[in-house]
Design an enzyme around this catalytic site. Structure first.
Site, short mmCIF file in Angstrom:
data_model
loop_
_atom_site.label_atom_id
_atom_site.label_comp_id
_atom_site.label_asym_id
_atom_site.label_seq_id
_atom_site.Cartn_x
_atom_site.Cartn_y
_atom_site.Cartn_z
CG ASP A 175 -0.18 0.25 2.53
OD1 ASP A 175 1.08 0.30 2.53
OD2 ASP A 175 -0.83 0.41 3.57
CG ASP A 220 1.57 3.19 4.78
OD1 ASP A 220 0.51 2.75 5.24
OD2 ASP A 220 2.47 2.46 4.31
CG ASP A 258 -3.16 2.66 5.23
OD1 ASP A 258 -4.28 2.35 4.81
OD2 ASP A 258 -2.37 1.84 5.74
P1 ATP Z 1 4.24 -2.33 2.86
O1 ATP Z 1 5.33 -1.64 2.14
O2 ATP Z 1 4.02 -3.72 2.39
O3 ATP Z 1 2.96 -1.54 2.90
P2 ATP Z 1 4.61 -1.37 5.48
O4 ATP Z 1 5.74 -1.53 6.42
O5 ATP Z 1 4.38 -0.02 4.91
O6 ATP Z 1 4.77 -2.46 4.36
P3 ATP Z 1 1.96 -1.16 6.58
O7 ATP Z 1 0.99 -2.24 6.94
O8 ATP Z 1 1.55 -0.22 5.52
O9 ATP Z 1 3.32 -1.90 6.23
O10 ATP Z 1 2.25 -0.41 7.91
C1 ATP Z 1 3.22 0.59 8.08
C2 ATP Z 1 3.30 0.91 9.54
O11 ATP Z 1 2.15 1.65 9.94
C3 ATP Z 1 3.30 -0.35 10.41
O12 ATP Z 1 4.60 -0.69 10.79
C4 ATP Z 1 2.50 0.00 11.62
O13 ATP Z 1 3.33 0.29 12.71
C5 ATP Z 1 1.73 1.22 11.21
N1 ATP Z 1 0.31 0.89 11.17
C6 ATP Z 1 -0.31 0.16 10.25
N2 ATP Z 1 -1.61 0.06 10.52
C7 ATP Z 1 -1.82 0.75 11.65
C8 ATP Z 1 -2.95 1.04 12.45
N3 ATP Z 1 -4.13 0.59 12.14
N4 ATP Z 1 -2.76 1.80 13.54
C9 ATP Z 1 -1.55 2.27 13.86
N5 ATP Z 1 -0.44 2.05 13.14
C10 ATP Z 1 -0.57 1.29 12.06
MN MN Z 2 2.66 0.41 3.76
MN MN Z 3 -0.41 0.86 5.55
#
Ligand code: ATP
Ligand code: MN
Ligand code: MN
Length: 368
Positions: free
Chosen positions: A204, A206, A306
């Protein structure tokens, strides 16, 4: 330091937040194997085993060299007999029998498939598995009453399981900027998550959104989402096929209501946020990348985005938390940082590490 428990002179620090872990993993064969065992443990709700596999995997990722003998595992914090055996077997035979049988098991395969659907966790996946479902086609043909998220997850399964590239993240950023600046021109938008850790792709995108003047950011998420959703089919740029030709659609609308739903993670993360899916337009024939499975007339890709709206006073925490991975999970849940909802005030991530008497770990070193 609060992290000095069991402070032997072992070279490998006990906690992920004390280790620098870049994306350059020298032990991928081992960590891939341990990841499978960790997932399988999770599918059996065996938290202890899940943690044991994950911890060792995390340490292996931090090593600047490839492990070639079990002898070099001496001094590994928390290395149990099971992990040791797995590693030994792979080093000797190239494969581990347990890992092989897990990956071949129907249960593992089905739960892995089902949990890869947006909106489906282990509990739900297991329930469906026990109801004899095995494929996405089974699910689609079933009488299951899916949540809104699961419906979207199944509908856009192909897109949502295709990695999001950095170029796509940049395009989405433009859409988000356009919507955010409309309501709050002074807002600051920061790419967090895996991309901030240096990953080339993600599941995703963020974004953190803040404003230098505390309070200005209030209520922004609803406005931004509404605006993005109202832009259905609108092209804001036709200049080149690479540039953003994006729109956000009813897909966004369907998920906008999910905003602010409390999730697990840390206490202080009560920020306005929205887990959305946006339509990312892609010109047909433009490089054709990722267009393989798509119907002829579908010239867009569904991408998870997100959005998190953060007051400037808490921005450093939010950035740390939403950058991931293990490091942020550890630090953000750390009680020393808050007492009765009063947070140690930090203007930057560096201050949070310093407050915990930890050496600063840069985002690209947080890939534990
Ligand atoms: P990817 O590149 O596959 O998206 P990512 O490390 O960006 O991997 P994410 O699931 O997008 O993974 O999450 C990024 C960070 O955001 C996570 O490490 C987590 O700490 C934080 N996070 C994700 N969801 C939530 C949530 N619902 N509430 C608080 N923090 C969150
Ligand atoms: Mn992510
Ligand atoms: Mn995310």
């Amino acid at each position: 330091s609060v992290f000095s428990a069991g402070a032997s002179s072992a070279a490998i620090p006990t906690y992920a937040c004390q280790r620098r872990t870049t994306l350059n993993n020298h032990n991928k064969v081992l960590t891939d194997a341990l990841k499978i065992l960790a997932e399988n443990a999770e599918y059996y709700e065996s938290v202890g085993r899940y943690l044991a596999f994950t911890r060792v995997s995390s340490i292996l990722k931090s090593l600047p060299y490839a492990v070639t003998s079990v002898d070099s595992l001496r001094g590994f914090p928390g290395l149990g007999e099971h992990c040791r055996k797995v590693i030994e077997e792979i080093l000797e035979d190239g494969v581990c029998q347990e890992v092989e049988s897990v990956t071949q098991s129907q249960r593992y395969q089905t739960l892995t498939l089902f949990t890869s659907i947006f909106g489906v966790g282990v509990k739900t996946a297991e329930k469906w598995y026990k109801e004899q479902h095995q494929t996405l086609a089974d699910l689609r043909a079933s009488q299951i009453r899916f949540t809104k998220e699961q419906q979207v997850g199944l509908q856009y399964y192909e897109d949502l399981t295709t990695p999001v590239t950095r170029a796509e993240a940049d395009m989405i950023r433009k859409t988000v900027e356009e919507a955010v600046y409309r309501y709050l021109p002074g807002a600051v938008i920061t790419l967090a998550g895996g991309f901030r850790r240096g990953k080339e792709t993600g599941h995703d995108v963020d974004f953190l959104i803040t404003h230098p003047e505390e309070g200005k950011e209030k209520g922004l998420v609803t406005k931004v989402i509404q605006h993005m959703a109202s832009q259905v089919g609108l092209r804001h740029s036709d200049t080149t096929h690479h540039q953003a030709i994006m729109s956000c659609s009813s897909v966004v609308r369907a998920l906008a209501s999910q905003k602010c739903r409390k999730q697990e993670t840390s206490k202080f993360d009560h920020f306005e946020r929205c887990f959305t899916i946006v339509k990312l337009n892609q010109e047909l024939g433009a490089g054709g990348q990722g267009a393989g499975h798509r119907p002829e007339d579908k010239h867009w890709k569904a991408v998870r985005v997100d959005l998190v709206i953060v007051p400037i006073s808490q921005f450093a925490y939010a950035l740390l938390g939403w950058t991931g991975s293990q490091v942020s999970k550890m630090l953000c849940n750390f009680p020393h940082l808050h007492s009765q909802n009063e947070y140690f005030s930090a203007a930057a991530e560096e201050e949070i590490f310093a407050h915990l008497e930890l050496d600063y770990i840069a985002p690209w070193e947080r890939n534990a």
